[in-house]
Write a protein that holds these residues in place. Sequence first.
Motif, PDB file in Angstrom:
ATOM      1  N   ASN A 293      30.701  12.546  86.399  1.00 46.53           N
ATOM      2  CA  ASN A 293      32.106  12.581  86.814  1.00 46.53           C
ATOM      3  C   ASN A 293      33.008  13.184  85.733  1.00 46.53           C
ATOM      4  N   CYS A 294      32.966  12.628  84.527  1.00 45.07           N
ATOM      5  CA  CYS A 294      33.827  13.137  83.448  1.00 45.07           C
ATOM      6  C   CYS A 294      33.116  14.162  82.584  1.00 45.07           C
TER       7      CYS A 294
ATOM      8  N   ILE B  48      34.725   8.223  79.920  1.00 43.77           N
ATOM      9  CA  ILE B  48      36.101   7.707  79.944  1.00 43.77           C
ATOM     10  C   ILE B  48      36.548   7.342  81.358  1.00 43.77           C
ATOM     11  N   CYS B  49      35.616   7.285  82.304  1.00 45.78           N
ATOM     12  CA  CYS B  49      35.969   7.074  83.707  1.00 45.78           C
ATOM     13  C   CYS B  49      36.709   5.758  83.935  1.00 45.78           C
ATOM     14  N   GLU B  50      36.437   4.764  83.117  1.00 47.52           N
ATOM     15  CA  GLU B  50      37.090   3.468  83.289  1.00 47.52           C
ATOM     16  C   GLU B  50      38.601   3.543  83.102  1.00 47.52           C
ATOM     17  N   ALA B  51      39.074   4.573  82.388  1.00 48.07           N
ATOM     18  CA  ALA B  51      40.509   4.705  82.117  1.00 48.07           C
ATOM     19  C   ALA B  51      41.206   5.703  83.032  1.00 48.07           C
TER      20      ALA B  51
ATOM     21  N   ILE C 190      39.101  15.956  82.011  1.00 44.56           N
ATOM     22  CA  ILE C 190      39.932  14.741  82.051  1.00 44.56           C
ATOM     23  C   ILE C 190      41.226  15.032  82.805  1.00 44.56           C
ATOM     24  N   ALA C 191      41.834  16.191  82.515  1.00 43.31           N
ATOM     25  CA  ALA C 191      43.069  16.569  83.208  1.00 43.31           C
ATOM     26  C   ALA C 191      42.827  16.699  84.707  1.00 43.31           C
TER      27      ALA C 191
END
Length: 258
Positions: free
Chosen positions: A35-36, A44-47, A75-76
Motif C-alpha cells: 500500500n505505502c 506508515i499506513c496506520e497514520a 504518501i501524498a
Amino acid sequence: MCSLPQRSNPYSRSIPFKECVPPMHSAPAPESCPNCLKPNHLCICEAVQPIKNGVFLLILQHPQEKRENLGTAQIAHLQFANSMVKVGLSWPGLKRILGREVDPRRWGVLYLGPVKDGGAPRPEVGVVDKNGQPLRDSAGILGDLEGVIVLDGTWSQAKTLWWRNAWLLKCHRIVLNPQFRSLYGQARKEPRRDSVSTLEAGAFLLSRLEGDQTIMDTALKPFSLLLKKLRTRPPRPVSPPDGEAAGPESEEEVGGEA
C-alpha cells in the motif's frame, strides 16, 4: 554448462571457457508494504487519513526517486483522495496522463526557476511568468485552478522532468514561499534552505488554495511517523530455537570435525 566462443588474438594465447562462473547473488531486498510501498518496518499506513481535496494533485515522479525510503510521493497519493502518481521521464501531455480532456490553462506546476521579485515581499503562493516575474492577477489564476503538478525527485531529477516535458510550459508556474522548515531536518540534504518534501509542498499548496490549514496538519502525520521509524533500528532476524541447525557457519557445514 555453457561455453563461450574462442576469439583469435595475435598477442595472447586463447583459453577456452569450459564452464560459466555462477552469478553472484545479492542479499534479498526487505519485503515492502503493497500500500505505502515502504519496507515493512517503515510502513506508515496506520497514520494515513485520506483528505477530500477539491484541487487535483498530480505527482510526476522520476524513476530513481521511487527507490528512496525517504520519498513522500506515495504518501501524498494516499493522503489526498483526488490525486495521482505517474512514474517516468516524459509523457505526451496531460490528456494522456489523466485519460480525459483537460485545459492546461487551469493547471499549475510548481516552478523550479528563480523568482525576480525585486526584493518585494513575496506571498506564500504566487504565479510567475516565463521570466520569473510575479503576475498581478495571481489570486484570480490560483482561484480557478483545476489541478496542480508537483515534480518528485532530487533537484537535478526534477529539472530533468521539467525539460523533458515541454507541455508543462502551457501550465501556470506556481512558486511557494513556505515559512516553515522541512521535517526532513538532517535526514536528507537539500540544495536550498527552503526546500521541502513533495508531500510538504503539495499539502502546503492545497491548504492555501482551499483555505484550510488542517489539510497541512493532517497530511504530514504519516511523514512524521516515517521519520520516527527511520530513527529506530529495523528488527533483527529471529535466532533459531535451541537444537536446530545453527546456519551456514556451523562446524558441519564448513567441514569441521565433531
